[in-house]
Enzyme design. Structure first.
Site, PDB file in Angstrom:
ATOM      1  N   SER A  90      54.782  52.780  30.418  1.00 42.68           N
ATOM      2  CA  SER A  90      56.130  52.375  30.822  1.00 42.68           C
ATOM      3  C   SER A  90      57.182  53.455  30.591  1.00 42.68           C
ATOM      4  CB  SER A  90      56.538  51.088  30.101  1.00 42.68           C
ATOM      5  OG  SER A  90      56.369  51.216  28.701  1.00 42.68           O
TER       6      SER A  90
ATOM      7  N   ASP B  87      64.561  46.766  21.397  1.00 47.76           N
ATOM      8  CA  ASP B  87      63.667  47.741  22.017  1.00 47.76           C
ATOM      9  C   ASP B  87      64.198  49.138  21.694  1.00 47.76           C
ATOM     10  OD1 ASP B  87      62.174  49.444  23.589  1.00 47.76           O
ATOM     11  OD2 ASP B  87      62.485  48.353  25.456  1.00 47.76           O
TER      12      ASP B  87
ATOM     13  N   HIS C 263      61.833  52.191  24.669  1.00 53.37           N
ATOM     14  CA  HIS C 263      62.227  52.582  26.021  1.00 53.37           C
ATOM     15  C   HIS C 263      63.666  53.096  26.001  1.00 53.37           C
ATOM     16  CE1 HIS C 263      58.933  49.589  26.699  1.00 53.37           C
ATOM     17  NE2 HIS C 263      58.513  50.590  27.458  1.00 53.37           N
TER      18      HIS C 263
END
Length: 393
Positions: free
Chosen positions: A131, A368, A371
């Site tokens: 990702s 998070d 990311h």
């Protein structure tokens, strides 16, 4: 994550960083001696010349400087997944959008989407990996789109493992192929088997692509419910587990052998994205501070220099360096690890479309910090990708 380090550790980190730059330049086999001579009719909007005050440009060593001309696009870009769209999901600050990477000994060109589509007319770009590669892929789509006419026709094909965005007027496709380990993973009697010696299943989708950018790293460390496999297979033997760095090296060498055997460097360019750092331990950027926080929540500014960073260089990057340096056809290493380590402010944190109100109220368990927001840091990765693709010999 690393425990707090002394000032001596910070000094060692800086020395290691300087050594890494030397290795990266050797691995990439790229020396900056100026700009390529471009055909002007293919690039109607010229970028400023890339200047270096030494015979080579250390692209990945430098500082973050404020630049109010950024970002290059807005969060309304339709390519951005909800988990990366921090402004749409309530992030209150915007200073993190206003920083530009400044290498220590050269000036790099500003990204120009019009030039990108003209120079890449009729070609294909593919990001392959996890990702973090998807983060960079969506950033590139938005950056290109901001530099061309809004009326220029496009097509967006979402799938798994392959998604493709096409700029139809220019015959350019920009794709993402999901392969978090690069090597194959198969289902055998209901069990997921990670085949460290096999890559043909995935690699069939990469054959013939003009520009390939690979990444891997984070999924190799997952355990418990986050682990993406049940067994590993290597050299005919089945393992329930093994040292994760050993497994990473085995998988990367399988990938490296495929690149050496199958890539025609006269028609295809290959890049490898360095390990993207996480920011779950505030002691890594607040050396000596006592904190109970376990996330990047509330961080709004980058670090101003590596001397203030007490984290350690990821062991995974040492594996990447070793494998790439042994290749016959080494890719260009987009060594974004250190410059990204300074951007503790650039993660989605709790401003992700996936989170409930209860999750947002408990950032230590839900933020998070792996990311990156879009617009945001991956735009810099793509500016460096653009620089290496078009401006370096």
């Amino acid at each position: 994550m690393a425990t707090p380090k002394s000032s001596c550790s910070s000094f060692r980190f800086t020395i290691i960083a300087l050594c890494i730059v030397w290795v990266q330049q050797r691995v990439s086999s790229v020396v900056l001696v100026g700009l390529r001579n471009h055909n002007r009719h293919n690039a109607p909007h010229r970028n400023p010349m890339l200047h270096a005050n030494q015979t080579s440009c250390a692209l990945f060593m430098g500082t973050w400087v404020r630049d109010d001309t950024y970002p290059l696009y807005q969060y309304s870009c339709p390519a951005i997944d909800s988990e990366f769209n921090c402004q749409m999901y309530g992030r209150p600050d915007t200073d993190y959008l206003k920083f530009r990477w400044q290498p220590a000994n050269c000036q790099i060109p500003r990204f120009n989407g019009g030039e990108f589509v003209m120079r890449m007319r009729g070609k294909s770009v593919m990001f392959v990996g996890d990702s973090l590669g998807r983060n960079q892929w969506q950033s590139l789509i938005c950056m290109i789109s901001a530099g061309i006419s809004p009326s220029s026709p496009t097509q967006f094909l979402r799938g798994d493992p392959l998604s493709t965005f096409k700029f139809l007027e220019f015959g350019l496709s920009v794709s993402y192929y999901r392969a978090p380990y690069l090597v194959d993973i198969d289902s055998v009697q209901g069990k997921r088997v990670l085949r460290l010696d096999e890559i043909r299943g995935n690699a069939n989708a990469w054959t013939g692509v003009d520009v390939l950018s690979f990444n891997t790293g984070h999924w190799w460390t997952h355990k418990g419910s986050l682990q993406g496999w049940d067994y590993m297979e290597a050299e005919g033997s089945i393992y329930q587990d093994m040292d994760r760095l050993v497994a990473l090296e085995k998988g990367l060498r399988t990938w490296a052998n495929w690149v050496d055997a199958n890539i025609d460097t006269s028609r295809s360019r290959v890049f490898f994205q360095g390990i993207s750092p996480t920011h779950y331990n505030p002691s890594e950027w607040n050396a000596g501070a006592v904190t109970t926080s376990k996330s990047c929540y509330g961080e709004t500014m980058p670090m101003t220099g590596m001397s203030g960073y007490a984290g350690t260089y990821p062991d995974q990057m040492k594996v990447v360096q070793a494998v790439l340096s042994s290749m016959n056809k080494p890719p260009f290493l987009l060594d974004i690890t250190l410059l990204s380590a300074m951007r503790k402010d650039a993660h989605p944190s709790i401003y992700s479309g996936d989170l409930t109100a209860e999750q947002r109220a408990n950032p230590d368990h839900s933020a998070d910090c792996s990311h990156w927001c879009l617009p945001g840091l991956p735009d810099t990765w793509n500016q460096l990708f653009y620089t290496a693709l078009f401006y370096l010999h």
